[in-house]
Design a protein around this motif. Structure first.
Motif, PDB file in Angstrom:
ATOM      1  N   GLN A   5       0.834  -1.202   0.000  1.00  0.00           N
ATOM      2  CA  GLN A   5       0.000   0.000   0.000  1.00  0.00           C
ATOM      3  C   GLN A   5       0.868   1.251   0.000  1.00  0.00           C
ATOM      4  OE1 GLN A   5      -1.439   1.506   3.617  1.00  0.00           O
ATOM      5  NE2 GLN A   5      -3.417   2.199   2.828  1.00  0.00           N
ATOM      6  N   SER A   6       1.880   1.266   0.858  1.00  0.00           N
ATOM      7  CA  SER A   6       2.770   2.426   0.929  1.00  0.00           C
ATOM      8  C   SER A   6       3.481   2.652  -0.399  1.00  0.00           C
ATOM      9  CB  SER A   6       3.802   2.225   2.050  1.00  0.00           C
ATOM     10  OG  SER A   6       3.183   2.237   3.318  1.00  0.00           O
ATOM     11  N   ALA A   7       3.879   1.549  -1.041  1.00  0.00           N
ATOM     12  CA  ALA A   7       4.557   1.662  -2.333  1.00  0.00           C
ATOM     13  C   ALA A   7       3.623   2.235  -3.389  1.00  0.00           C
ATOM     14  CB  ALA A   7       5.065   0.285  -2.774  1.00  0.00           C
ATOM     15  N   ALA A   8       2.379   1.775  -3.390  1.00  0.00           N
ATOM     16  CA  ALA A   8       1.411   2.274  -4.370  1.00  0.00           C
ATOM     17  C   ALA A   8       1.104   3.752  -4.136  1.00  0.00           C
ATOM     18  CB  ALA A   8       0.131   1.447  -4.301  1.00  0.00           C
ATOM     19  N   LYS A   9       0.892   4.133  -2.868  1.00  0.00           N
ATOM     20  CA  LYS A   9       0.593   5.532  -2.560  1.00  0.00           C
ATOM     21  C   LYS A   9       1.765   6.438  -2.925  1.00  0.00           C
ATOM     22  CE  LYS A   9      -1.619   6.422   1.325  1.00  0.00           C
ATOM     23  NZ  LYS A   9      -2.025   6.415   2.751  1.00  0.00           N
ATOM     24  N   ALA A  10       2.982   5.956  -2.661  1.00  0.00           N
ATOM     25  CA  ALA A  10       4.161   6.748  -3.003  1.00  0.00           C
ATOM     26  C   ALA A  10       4.248   6.969  -4.505  1.00  0.00           C
ATOM     27  CB  ALA A  10       5.418   6.042  -2.493  1.00  0.00           C
ATOM     28  N   THR A  11       3.871   5.956  -5.266  1.00  0.00           N
ATOM     29  CA  THR A  11       3.966   6.066  -6.719  1.00  0.00           C
ATOM     30  C   THR A  11       2.877   6.979  -7.275  1.00  0.00           C
ATOM     31  OG1 THR A  11       4.811   3.801  -6.695  1.00  0.00           O
ATOM     32  CG2 THR A  11       4.241   4.719  -8.826  1.00  0.00           C
ATOM     33  N   PHE A  12       1.695   6.939  -6.699  1.00  0.00           N
ATOM     34  CA  PHE A  12       0.646   7.871  -7.120  1.00  0.00           C
ATOM     35  C   PHE A  12       1.072   9.310  -6.845  1.00  0.00           C
ATOM     36  CE2 PHE A  12      -2.480   4.259  -6.769  1.00  0.00           C
ATOM     37  CZ  PHE A  12      -2.863   4.297  -8.094  1.00  0.00           C
ATOM     38  N   LEU A  13       1.682   9.524  -5.686  1.00  0.00           N
ATOM     39  CA  LEU A  13       2.151  10.860  -5.359  1.00  0.00           C
ATOM     40  C   LEU A  13       3.245  11.297  -6.326  1.00  0.00           C
ATOM     41  CD1 LEU A  13       2.222  13.329  -3.518  1.00  0.00           C
ATOM     42  CD2 LEU A  13       3.718  12.056  -1.967  1.00  0.00           C
ATOM     43  N   ALA A  14       4.152  10.366  -6.632  1.00  0.00           N
ATOM     44  CA  ALA A  14       5.232  10.676  -7.571  1.00  0.00           C
ATOM     45  C   ALA A  14       4.686  11.003  -8.951  1.00  0.00           C
ATOM     46  CB  ALA A  14       6.204   9.503  -7.648  1.00  0.00           C
ATOM     47  N   ALA A  15       3.607  10.327  -9.346  1.00  0.00           N
ATOM     48  CA  ALA A  15       2.988  10.616 -10.636  1.00  0.00           C
ATOM     49  C   ALA A  15       2.435  12.035 -10.662  1.00  0.00           C
ATOM     50  CB  ALA A  15       1.882   9.611 -10.926  1.00  0.00           C
ATOM     51  N   ALA A  16       1.854  12.467  -9.552  1.00  0.00           N
ATOM     52  CA  ALA A  16       1.330  13.837  -9.471  1.00  0.00           C
ATOM     53  C   ALA A  16       2.473  14.848  -9.567  1.00  0.00           C
ATOM     54  CB  ALA A  16       0.566  14.022  -8.166  1.00  0.00           C
ATOM     55  N   ILE A  17       3.583  14.550  -8.931  1.00  0.00           N
ATOM     56  CA  ILE A  17       4.749  15.440  -9.004  1.00  0.00           C
ATOM     57  C   ILE A  17       5.256  15.525 -10.439  1.00  0.00           C
ATOM     58  CG2 ILE A  17       7.152  15.725  -8.258  1.00  0.00           C
ATOM     59  CD1 ILE A  17       6.314  14.370  -5.611  1.00  0.00           C
ATOM     60  N   SER A  18       5.275  14.388 -11.121  1.00  0.00           N
ATOM     61  CA  SER A  18       5.726  14.357 -12.517  1.00  0.00           C
ATOM     62  C   SER A  18       4.830  15.223 -13.395  1.00  0.00           C
ATOM     63  CB  SER A  18       5.735  12.911 -13.021  1.00  0.00           C
ATOM     64  OG  SER A  18       6.099  12.847 -14.380  1.00  0.00           O
ATOM     65  N   LYS A  19       3.523  15.180 -13.131  1.00  0.00           N
ATOM     66  CA  LYS A  19       2.582  15.996 -13.910  1.00  0.00           C
ATOM     67  C   LYS A  19       2.808  17.489 -13.662  1.00  0.00           C
ATOM     68  CE  LYS A  19      -1.269  12.769 -14.512  1.00  0.00           C
ATOM     69  NZ  LYS A  19      -0.622  11.551 -14.043  1.00  0.00           N
ATOM     70  N   CYS A  20       3.435  17.827 -12.538  1.00  0.00           N
ATOM     71  CA  CYS A  20       3.711  19.228 -12.218  1.00  0.00           C
ATOM     72  C   CYS A  20       5.147  19.602 -12.567  1.00  0.00           C
ATOM     73  CB  CYS A  20       3.438  19.483 -10.736  1.00  0.00           C
ATOM     74  SG  CYS A  20       1.696  19.352 -10.285  1.00  0.00           S
ATOM     75  N   GLY A  21       5.720  18.893 -13.503  1.00  0.00           N
ATOM     76  CA  GLY A  21       7.067  19.215 -13.951  1.00  0.00           C
ATOM     77  C   GLY A  21       8.145  18.937 -12.935  1.00  0.00           C
ATOM     78  N   GLY A  22       7.879  18.006 -12.004  1.00  0.00           N
ATOM     79  CA  GLY A  22       8.877  17.654 -11.000  1.00  0.00           C
ATOM     80  C   GLY A  22       8.867  18.544  -9.782  1.00  0.00           C
ATOM     81  N   LYS A  23       7.911  19.467  -9.707  1.00  0.00           N
ATOM     82  CA  LYS A  23       7.838  20.372  -8.554  1.00  0.00           C
ATOM     83  C   LYS A  23       7.082  19.677  -7.420  1.00  0.00           C
ATOM     84  CE  LYS A  23       8.043  24.496 -11.449  1.00  0.00           C
ATOM     85  NZ  LYS A  23       7.375  25.747 -11.871  1.00  0.00           N
ATOM     86  N   GLU A  24       7.820  19.346  -6.362  1.00  0.00           N
ATOM     87  CA  GLU A  24       7.266  18.524  -5.282  1.00  0.00           C
ATOM     88  C   GLU A  24       6.114  19.202  -4.549  1.00  0.00           C
ATOM     89  OE1 GLU A  24      10.484  17.380  -2.788  1.00  0.00           O
ATOM     90  OE2 GLU A  24      11.359  16.009  -4.278  1.00  0.00           O
ATOM     91  N   ASP A  25       6.253  20.493  -4.272  1.00  0.00           N
ATOM     92  CA  ASP A  25       5.193  21.170  -3.525  1.00  0.00           C
ATOM     93  C   ASP A  25       3.889  21.192  -4.308  1.00  0.00           C
ATOM     94  OD1 ASP A  25       6.353  22.828  -5.399  1.00  0.00           O
ATOM     95  OD2 ASP A  25       6.182  24.654  -4.193  1.00  0.00           O
ATOM     96  N   LYS A  26       3.992  21.509  -5.605  1.00  0.00           N
ATOM     97  CA  LYS A  26       2.779  21.543  -6.430  1.00  0.00           C
ATOM     98  C   LYS A  26       2.217  20.140  -6.641  1.00  0.00           C
ATOM     99  CE  LYS A  26       3.773  25.844  -8.922  1.00  0.00           C
ATOM    100  NZ  LYS A  26       3.934  26.475 -10.250  1.00  0.00           N
TER     101      LYS A  26
END
Length: 347
Positions: free
Chosen positions: A186-207
């Motif tokens: 579960q933690s791995a999946a949630k981390a990857t979903f979050l990382a996907a959102a960061i990728s959609k924001c051009g790598g900007k972690e806060d956004k």
């Protein structure tokens, strides 16, 4: 080819655990009960007397009244105990998630293996004999060394180290391997979903974090989080129940998923759990007319901002996968609260 779910693995940020608040329980109202006794008059020559059944009835009514009178306090005590247990489990669960997040953050390359570890642990379930399933049996050396589990030892070693830390602060007993394996996935999946959102924001972690919290489906994990208290198997599960994914045909995959109650839709949404290369797995699955529409649906969903269809279906399917044939002990990890010595209280 759509966006791969696992392609975002290297980017990780702290995850916020959203615990489901305890539901409000019904509080019974106090009621008063009247017991009416009608005594028939006997002849003038006969004195009044009670029959034994009359005496028993009134004694029973008296006892019932006393029980009803005290039931409010008994229910209150039960509710309080239940709330304490739920809080204990919730606090322990949050600590577990924190430990697993830290462990995964340090080894993001193991995310695909953690997902496959959970899948292979669960798919030993056999409906006919009601045996196997997500019971932590994959921890045994004789099982994890099987051909279908090649390459998963590093992920299991990571969890062994995490378990030592978790057990060091566990007040209600050590965490089961079954819970550990599936909460790590579960933690791995949630981390990857979050990382996907960061990728959609051009790598900007806060956004990316804001995007995921605003549009992600993190709240859909509520049912999964409640399934906390799996028991561990005491021996390896039987051999031959899990395919060697790298060598399996789509039909063999479909047959295995069908055997545990899943169909083409669930096979497609769990593509990230089947081997280390999700793109290669989906290319194979897309060759099957039954699975291809679902593969394409989830690829399109992963290209959207919220990934809602993909994320919700994955969470729903993984929740079912992680409980196949298991009896959840909802009192696991609870412990007696410390007793207070009232003689030492300052009044």
């Amino acid at each position: 080819m759509g966006v791969s779910f696992l392609s975002t693995c290297p980017s990780l940020l702290p995850l916020v655990a959203y615990d489901t608040p305890p539901s409000t329980r019904y509080q019974p109202r106090s009621v008063s009960i009247c017991c009416n006794k009608t005594i028939s008059a006997l002849s003038d020559e006969e004195p009044f007397h009670w029959k034994r059944r009359d005496v028993l009835k009134c004694v029973g009514a008296t006892v019932a009244l006393e029980l009803i009178g005290s039931s409010g306090s008994l229910v209150g005590m039960a509710n309080a105990a239940d709330l304490i247990q739920r809080r204990q489990r919730s606090e322990f669960q949050s600590q577990v998630k924190g430990t697993l997040y830290t462990a995964i953050k340090g080894s993001p390359d193991l995310i695909p293996s953690l997902l496959t570890l959970a899948l292979n642990d669960a798919l030993t379930y056999d409906k006919a004999t009601k045996s196997g399933g997500p019971n932590g049996s994959i921890r045994f050396s004789s099982e994890i060394s099987r051909p279908e589990n090649t390459g998963l030892s590093a992920a299991m070693n990571l969890l062994e180290e995490a378990k030592k830390e978790i057990d060091s602060y566990a007040k209600g007993g050590p965490i089961s391997y079954a819970d550990l394996i599936h909460y790590a996935a579960q933690s791995a999946a949630k981390a990857t979903f979050l990382a996907a959102a960061i990728s959609k924001c051009g790598g900007k972690e806060d956004k990316g974090t804001i995007l995921y919290n605003a549009y992600g489906s993190n709240g859909q994990w509520g049912l999964f989080d409640k399934q906390f208290g799996r028991g561990d198997a005491q021996e390896p599960d039987p051999e031959g129940r899990v395919p060697i994914w790298e060598k399996a045909s789509v039909q063999e995959m479909k047959d295995k998923f069908s055997a545990v109650g899943f169909g083409p839709r669930q096979l497609a949404v769990l593509s990230a759990f089947i081997g280390p290369d999700q793109n290669a797995t989906e290319a194979l699955l897309a060759s099957d007319p039954d699975v291809a529409p679902w593969v394409q649906k989830y690829q399109r969903s992963r290209e959207t901002v919220s990934q809602t269809d993909y994320e919700v279906d994955l969470i729903t399917t993984f929740t079912k996968l992680s409980t196949l044939g298991q009896q959840i002990n909802y009192e696991a990890y609870t412990y007696a609260p410390p007793k207070i010595d009232i003689t030492k209280l300052k009044l």
